[in-house]
Design an enzyme around this catalytic site. Structure first.
Site, mmCIF file in Angstrom:
data_model
loop_
_atom_site.group_PDB
_atom_site.id
_atom_site.type_symbol
_atom_site.label_atom_id
_atom_site.label_comp_id
_atom_site.label_asym_id
_atom_site.label_seq_id
_atom_site.Cartn_x
_atom_site.Cartn_y
_atom_site.Cartn_z
ATOM 1 C CE LYS A 274 -70.253 -39.896 1.217
ATOM 2 N NZ LYS A 274 -70.053 -38.816 0.253
ATOM 3 N NE ARG A 348 -72.854 -39.946 -9.988
ATOM 4 C CZ ARG A 348 -72.198 -38.790 -10.048
ATOM 5 N NH1 ARG A 348 -71.455 -38.505 -11.112
ATOM 6 N NH2 ARG A 348 -72.280 -37.920 -9.077
HETATM 7 N N1 BES Z 1 -74.592 -39.059 -1.111
HETATM 8 C C1 BES Z 1 -73.535 -38.312 -1.692
HETATM 9 C C2 BES Z 1 -73.911 -36.869 -1.999
HETATM 10 C C3 BES Z 1 -74.173 -35.975 -0.828
HETATM 11 C C4 BES Z 1 -73.160 -35.239 -0.260
HETATM 12 C C5 BES Z 1 -75.461 -35.820 -0.339
HETATM 13 C C6 BES Z 1 -73.422 -34.383 0.799
HETATM 14 C C7 BES Z 1 -75.718 -34.969 0.720
HETATM 15 C C8 BES Z 1 -74.708 -34.258 1.289
HETATM 16 C C9 BES Z 1 -73.113 -38.960 -2.996
HETATM 17 O O1 BES Z 1 -73.208 -40.336 -3.051
HETATM 18 C C10 BES Z 1 -71.683 -38.630 -3.211
HETATM 19 O O2 BES Z 1 -70.885 -39.057 -2.432
HETATM 20 N N2 BES Z 1 -71.406 -37.861 -4.234
HETATM 21 C C11 BES Z 1 -70.101 -37.461 -4.540
HETATM 22 C C12 BES Z 1 -69.909 -37.548 -6.037
HETATM 23 C C13 BES Z 1 -68.506 -37.389 -6.490
HETATM 24 C C14 BES Z 1 -67.655 -38.550 -6.036
HETATM 25 C C15 BES Z 1 -68.513 -37.284 -7.990
HETATM 26 C C16 BES Z 1 -69.899 -36.034 -4.049
HETATM 27 O O3 BES Z 1 -70.854 -35.240 -4.108
HETATM 28 O O4 BES Z 1 -68.823 -35.724 -3.561
HETATM 29 MN MN MN Z 2 -71.495 -41.306 -2.309
#
Ligand code: BES
Ligand code: MN
Ligand code: ZN
Length: 493
Positions: A274, A348
């Protein structure tokens, strides 16, 4: 903080701040203000001048002499009587409690307004709003400032007789549910160097010992032997070993409701790392797990007549020489395989194992809570949880519990067209679905791993992690899910 309930004449209420509630409807307002004058000798200049007229969210403070046992009177507006509902009472109580804190009160008395037929729920709402609004995560601040002295006790009062039993019960219920919510907030807000899979498991064990439910902890060896390929793979990049936390409460003869919580104690994204801005928020990526532990705490302390099982896959998602890579293929608990296209779609991958594992309990329903997708925050913001599932009755029950607690949920569709977005060329399913409808493709991935049971998925990414405070919820971890699920379980048959 102690919450209590008493019946007493207003003149005799002894507290650093005495809060009373008035309506905006002009006749009622005038009468209520006149009552305060008559009973307490209170002069309320802001009311006389018209600067304060009982509007929702407004309040005025006056100082009492002669007739009252309390030195300060805080008059709080409720708005118009016919527009009142439980949420407005929570907010009014929160406004009173926060104002009392800013007045450096150590004890606060809240005199409840006339309540008509729904006294039990209204008293609980007042107690919830007041207690939840005073929460702070300040255990790491060594030099506490004067104005942050905590309130020690909030006493809810009624003047008229006949409500004491109801009041004691309602306040007692609120005390349990709000403490459980604050436990969930504490777990979420705690930094990643304090809450990691092993310590989250220990927190669950402590809660279970305190409250009377059971816990089983599975370690990495056991997870490998069971074939929980998602949990093992996501945690393999971290120095912190995974845990799988199993909670159980209630009569084991009945088919349980299984609650599944995403327990990513820190989500860096892994190799698909990230950006650094706001990454610290990802210490709260175990908010689903926190909600499940909080719910067990509340349900067990309330001794609700239900059978529930909690499943929490707990991992830390880190990049390293041992981390999973994009392109890796995993085998999950039920034998199905997934292609990891993005290591940041890790939630997931671990929930897949937990949802497949849930089948062995022959559940009457399975509800998972997960900070699953940023896309859900884009779609719904911070005010409502995204809900998807395969059973309308289950989702309706959650929607009703959401309205009662104001932890609202809102449906997103799982139409079949979305399924092909997560098709993989090399495995049974791919863990990302491209740019669009991310909350839905996330849920579709989970759907591939559920058993033959009723299921609802709650994407709490927006509601569990707040960038700004709400009326009775400071920014940071909200503890969302605890009141929702506790209310749902009270009603579910
Ligand atoms: N934990 C994150 C989702 C999230 C983002 C929660 C912002 C709270 C605030 C999750 O694991 C994630 O990173 N999801 C990705 C999925 C994508 C790679 C398909 C996302 O939402 O960008
Ligand atoms: Mn994530
Ligand atoms: Zn995550």
């Amino acid at each position: 903080m102690k919450l209590s309930f008493q019946q007493l004449k207003i003149q005799r209420i002894k507290a650093d701040v005495l809060a009373v509630f008035v309506h905006q409807d002009p006749r009622l307002f005038r009468q209520e203000i006149a009552d305060l004058k008559r009973k307490l000798g209170a002069h309320i200049p802001a009311a006389d001048s018209g600067d304060f007229n009982g509007k929702e969210g407004e309040s005025t403070v006056v100082y009492l002499r002669r007739k009252a046992a309390a030195p300060r009177l805080l008059v709080v507006g409720l708005g118009e009587r016919r527009k009142l509902n439980l949420e407005k009472y929570r907010r009014a109580a929160a406004s009173a409690a926060k104002r009392a804190r800013s007045l450096k009160a150590r004890t606060v008395g809240l005199l409840l307004p006339a309540m008509g037929g729904r006294a039990a729920n209204i008293i609980t709402a007042f107690a919830e709003g007041a207690h939840l609004s005073l929460y702070r995560f300040d255990k790491y601040i060594t030099k506490k400032e004067d104005h942050t002295q905590p309130i020690e006790e909030i006493i809810f009062y009624v003047e008229r007789a006949g409500l004491v039993r109801t009041g004691l019960k309602s306040v007692g219920t609120a005390q349990i549910v709000t403490e459980a919510t604050c436990l969930a907030r504490d777990l979420a807000n705690a930094p990643g160097n304090e809450v990691y899979p092993e310590s989250l498991a220990e927190a669950a064990r402590h809660s279970a010992e305190r409250c009377g439910y059971s816990v089983t902890l599975l370690d990495e060896r056991e997870l490998k032997d069971l074939g929980m390929g998602g949990v093992v793979a996501v945690s393999q990049g971290s120095e912190r070993p995974p845990r799988f936390i199993i909670l159980e409460y209630g009569q084991s003869s009945e088919r349980p409701v299984v609650l599944v919580g995403k327990g990513v104690t820190f989500d860096t994204g892994g190799i698909s790392i990230k950006p650094s801005a706001n990454m610290a928020e990802m210490r709260m990526d175990m908010s689903g797990a926190a909600a499940v532990i909080g719910t067990f705490e509340a349900v067990a302390r309330l001794k609700l007549p239900v059978h529930i099982v909690g499943l929490i896959p707990a991992v830390e998602n880190m990049p390293s020489g041992r981390a999973i890579r994009p392109g890796d293929i995993l085998r999950h608990y039920n034998g199905k395989t997934s292609e990891v296209d993005n290591t940041d779609a890790e939630g997931r991958l671990i929930l897949a194992d937990a949802l497949a594992y849930a089948e062995k309990y022959k559940p009457s329903a399975v509800i998972d809570l997960a900070t699953l997708t940023g896309a859900c925050v884009v779609a719904l913001g911070h005010y409502v949880t995204g809900m998807m599932g395969n059973d309308e009755r289950l989702m309706k029950s959650l929607k009703d519990a959401g309205e009662a607690t104001y932890e609202r949920v809102w449906p997103l569709p799982l139409f079949e067209e979305y399924e092909k977005l997560i098709k993989s060329d090399v495995a049974d399913v791919k863990n990302v679905g491209g740019r669009w409808a991310g909350a839905i493709t996330g849920a579709w991935f989970l759907k591939k791993f559920i058993g033959k049971y009723r299921w609802a998925h709650l994407d709490i990414a927006g509601t569990a992690i707040l960038e700004e405070h709400l009326d009775y919820t400071p920014k940071g971890g909200s503890g969302v899910g605890v009141r929702l699920l506790t209310e749902f379980l009270k009603r579910w048959k």
